[in-house]
Design a protein around this motif. Sequence first.
Motif, PDB file in Angstrom:
ATOM      1  N   GLY A  55       0.815  -1.214   0.000  1.00 43.90           N
ATOM      2  CA  GLY A  55       0.000   0.000   0.000  1.00 43.90           C
ATOM      3  C   GLY A  55       0.846   1.260   0.000  1.00 43.90           C
ATOM      4  N   VAL A  56       1.870   1.273   0.820  1.00 47.19           N
ATOM      5  CA  VAL A  56       2.736   2.451   0.896  1.00 47.19           C
ATOM      6  C   VAL A  56       3.465   2.664  -0.424  1.00 47.19           C
ATOM      7  CG1 VAL A  56       4.829   3.344   1.983  1.00 47.19           C
ATOM      8  CG2 VAL A  56       2.990   2.440   3.383  1.00 47.19           C
ATOM      9  N   GLU A  57       3.974   1.586  -1.017  1.00 50.52           N
ATOM     10  CA  GLU A  57       4.689   1.734  -2.288  1.00 50.52           C
ATOM     11  C   GLU A  57       3.786   2.271  -3.393  1.00 50.52           C
ATOM     12  OE1 GLU A  57       7.023  -1.584  -3.512  1.00 50.52           O
ATOM     13  OE2 GLU A  57       8.191  -1.591  -1.662  1.00 50.52           O
ATOM     14  N   LEU A  58       2.545   1.805  -3.439  1.00 49.75           N
ATOM     15  CA  LEU A  58       1.618   2.316  -4.465  1.00 49.75           C
ATOM     16  C   LEU A  58       1.299   3.791  -4.240  1.00 49.75           C
ATOM     17  CD1 LEU A  58      -0.937  -0.582  -4.994  1.00 49.75           C
ATOM     18  CD2 LEU A  58       0.539   0.448  -6.708  1.00 49.75           C
ATOM     19  N   VAL A  59       0.981   4.142  -3.007  1.00 50.21           N
ATOM     20  CA  VAL A  59       0.601   5.530  -2.715  1.00 50.21           C
ATOM     21  C   VAL A  59       1.771   6.481  -2.957  1.00 50.21           C
ATOM     22  CG1 VAL A  59      -0.073   7.091  -0.847  1.00 50.21           C
ATOM     23  CG2 VAL A  59      -1.256   4.920  -1.148  1.00 50.21           C
ATOM     24  N   VAL A  60       2.955   6.088  -2.526  1.00 51.08           N
ATOM     25  CA  VAL A  60       4.118   6.956  -2.708  1.00 51.08           C
ATOM     26  C   VAL A  60       4.442   7.130  -4.188  1.00 51.08           C
ATOM     27  CG1 VAL A  60       6.611   7.094  -2.325  1.00 51.08           C
ATOM     28  CG2 VAL A  60       5.089   6.552  -0.438  1.00 51.08           C
ATOM     29  N   ALA A  61       4.376   6.039  -4.953  1.00 53.94           N
ATOM     30  CA  ALA A  61       4.664   6.151  -6.384  1.00 53.94           C
ATOM     31  C   ALA A  61       3.659   7.074  -7.078  1.00 53.94           C
ATOM     32  CB  ALA A  61       4.653   4.767  -7.029  1.00 53.94           C
ATOM     33  N   LEU A  62       2.388   6.955  -6.722  1.00 47.25           N
ATOM     34  CA  LEU A  62       1.373   7.837  -7.317  1.00 47.25           C
ATOM     35  C   LEU A  62       1.582   9.283  -6.885  1.00 47.25           C
ATOM     36  CD1 LEU A  62      -1.813   5.617  -6.922  1.00 47.25           C
ATOM     37  CD2 LEU A  62      -0.672   6.243  -9.057  1.00 47.25           C
ATOM     38  N   GLY A  67       3.001  14.536  -8.187  1.00 42.94           N
ATOM     39  CA  GLY A  67       3.676  15.759  -7.730  1.00 42.94           C
ATOM     40  C   GLY A  67       4.631  16.310  -8.770  1.00 42.94           C
ATOM     41  N   ILE A  68       5.394  15.428  -9.392  1.00 38.23           N
ATOM     42  CA  ILE A  68       6.311  15.885 -10.452  1.00 38.23           C
ATOM     43  C   ILE A  68       5.521  16.474 -11.616  1.00 38.23           C
ATOM     44  CG2 ILE A  68       7.952  15.088 -12.204  1.00 38.23           C
ATOM     45  CD1 ILE A  68       9.009  13.097 -10.114  1.00 38.23           C
ATOM     46  N   GLY A  69       4.453  15.798 -11.999  1.00 35.33           N
ATOM     47  CA  GLY A  69       3.619  16.313 -13.087  1.00 35.33           C
ATOM     48  C   GLY A  69       2.986  17.646 -12.747  1.00 35.33           C
ATOM     49  N   TRP A  70       2.499  17.804 -11.524  1.00 36.06           N
ATOM     50  CA  TRP A  70       1.887  19.052 -11.102  1.00 36.06           C
ATOM     51  C   TRP A  70       2.900  20.198 -11.114  1.00 36.06           C
ATOM     52  CZ3 TRP A  70       2.467  22.212  -6.712  1.00 36.06           C
ATOM     53  CH2 TRP A  70       1.466  23.155  -6.524  1.00 36.06           C
ATOM     54  N   VAL A  71       4.101  19.941 -10.614  1.00 39.26           N
ATOM     55  CA  VAL A  71       5.140  20.976 -10.604  1.00 39.26           C
ATOM     56  C   VAL A  71       5.513  21.371 -12.030  1.00 39.26           C
ATOM     57  CG1 VAL A  71       7.573  21.401 -10.045  1.00 39.26           C
ATOM     58  CG2 VAL A  71       6.058  20.406  -8.333  1.00 39.26           C
ATOM     59  N   LEU A  72       5.686  20.393 -12.903  1.00 37.33           N
ATOM     60  CA  LEU A  72       6.022  20.703 -14.297  1.00 37.33           C
ATOM     61  C   LEU A  72       4.898  21.488 -14.986  1.00 37.33           C
ATOM     62  CD1 LEU A  72       7.783  17.435 -15.524  1.00 37.33           C
ATOM     63  CD2 LEU A  72       8.812  19.695 -15.202  1.00 37.33           C
ATOM     64  N   ASP A  73       3.653  21.112 -14.716  1.00 35.18           N
ATOM     65  CA  ASP A  73       2.526  21.839 -15.308  1.00 35.18           C
ATOM     66  C   ASP A  73       2.485  23.293 -14.848  1.00 35.18           C
ATOM     67  OD1 ASP A  73       1.423  19.987 -17.018  1.00 35.18           O
ATOM     68  OD2 ASP A  73       0.110  19.114 -15.492  1.00 35.18           O
ATOM     69  N   HIS A  74       2.714  23.522 -13.586  1.00 34.70           N
ATOM     70  CA  HIS A  74       2.708  24.910 -13.091  1.00 34.70           C
ATOM     71  C   HIS A  74       3.913  25.686 -13.610  1.00 34.70           C
ATOM     72  CE1 HIS A  74      -0.691  25.410 -10.409  1.00 34.70           C
ATOM     73  NE2 HIS A  74      -0.585  24.110 -10.176  1.00 34.70           N
ATOM     74  N   VAL A  88       0.307   8.551 -14.498  1.00 32.04           N
ATOM     75  CA  VAL A  88       0.300   7.209 -15.101  1.00 32.04           C
ATOM     76  C   VAL A  88       1.668   6.553 -14.931  1.00 32.04           C
ATOM     77  CG1 VAL A  88       0.116   5.968 -17.299  1.00 32.04           C
ATOM     78  CG2 VAL A  88      -1.565   7.703 -16.702  1.00 32.04           C
ATOM     79  N   LEU A  89       2.751   7.312 -15.129  1.00 28.78           N
ATOM     80  CA  LEU A  89       4.091   6.742 -14.919  1.00 28.78           C
ATOM     81  C   LEU A  89       4.288   6.327 -13.459  1.00 28.78           C
ATOM     82  CD1 LEU A  89       6.363   9.079 -17.079  1.00 28.78           C
ATOM     83  CD2 LEU A  89       5.733   6.702 -17.529  1.00 28.78           C
ATOM     84  N   GLY A  90       3.758   7.101 -12.532  1.00 29.28           N
ATOM     85  CA  GLY A  90       3.836   6.726 -11.121  1.00 29.28           C
ATOM     86  C   GLY A  90       3.054   5.453 -10.835  1.00 29.28           C
ATOM     87  N   ALA A  91       1.892   5.309 -11.462  1.00 25.29           N
ATOM     88  CA  ALA A  91       1.096   4.094 -11.280  1.00 25.29           C
ATOM     89  C   ALA A  91       1.837   2.876 -11.824  1.00 25.29           C
ATOM     90  CB  ALA A  91      -0.259   4.246 -11.972  1.00 25.29           C
ATOM     91  N   VAL A  92       2.465   3.019 -12.970  1.00 22.73           N
ATOM     92  CA  VAL A  92       3.234   1.916 -13.552  1.00 22.73           C
ATOM     93  C   VAL A  92       4.416   1.565 -12.646  1.00 22.73           C
ATOM     94  CG1 VAL A  92       4.707   1.269 -15.500  1.00 22.73           C
ATOM     95  CG2 VAL A  92       2.505   2.379 -15.915  1.00 22.73           C
ATOM     96  N   VAL A  98       5.213  -3.440  -6.759  1.00 22.89           N
ATOM     97  CA  VAL A  98       4.363  -4.471  -6.162  1.00 22.89           C
ATOM     98  C   VAL A  98       4.736  -5.843  -6.714  1.00 22.89           C
ATOM     99  CG1 VAL A  98       2.000  -5.343  -6.071  1.00 22.89           C
ATOM    100  CG2 VAL A  98       2.464  -2.946  -5.605  1.00 22.89           C
ATOM    101  N   PHE A  99       4.940  -5.941  -8.024  1.00 20.92           N
ATOM    102  CA  PHE A  99       5.317  -7.225  -8.615  1.00 20.92           C
ATOM    103  C   PHE A  99       6.670  -7.695  -8.104  1.00 20.92           C
ATOM    104  CE2 PHE A  99       2.399  -6.040 -12.283  1.00 20.92           C
ATOM    105  CZ  PHE A  99       1.398  -6.898 -11.858  1.00 20.92           C
ATOM    106  N   ARG A 100       7.624  -6.767  -7.966  1.00 20.24           N
ATOM    107  CA  ARG A 100       8.939  -7.136  -7.424  1.00 20.24           C
ATOM    108  C   ARG A 100       8.830  -7.621  -5.997  1.00 20.24           C
ATOM    109  NH1 ARG A 100      11.478  -1.928  -8.994  1.00 20.24           N
ATOM    110  NH2 ARG A 100      11.462  -2.086 -11.230  1.00 20.24           N
TER     111      ARG A 100
END
Length: 109
Positions: A55-62, A67-74, A88-92, A98-100
């Motif tokens: 759960g932590v790994e998924l939430v942190v990756a998202l 966050g990176i996308g939001w900063v770049l957009d602004h 989407v890259l964070g979700a992947v 998770v698979f690892r």
Amino acid sequence: MSEGQPPTEGEPAKRLNDLDDRLRRLRERAPEEEEKVVSRGTSPQTAYGFAFRIGVELVVALAVGGGIGWVLDHWLGTMPLFLLVFFVLGAVAGLLNVFRAAKQMNRDG
């Protein structure tokens, strides 16, 4: 020794000797278990620990991807483009983690 009486001279030494004997018996009884713990280096994970890690790994990756996308957009003024792409890259990345982790858990178990 009862509570009201002061300890005799030989009593602390006797207590230490008793403790030493008990520790020695415990070490002799389970040396293979001690070697397993020392050689492995990590403690086995419980199911709750594994679920929390996933759960932590998924939430942190998202969160990092978003966050990176939001900063770049602004910064670039391209409002939802980079947010969506990096989310989407964070979700992947989270799913790959998770698979690892699942593969490592199968290998350890």
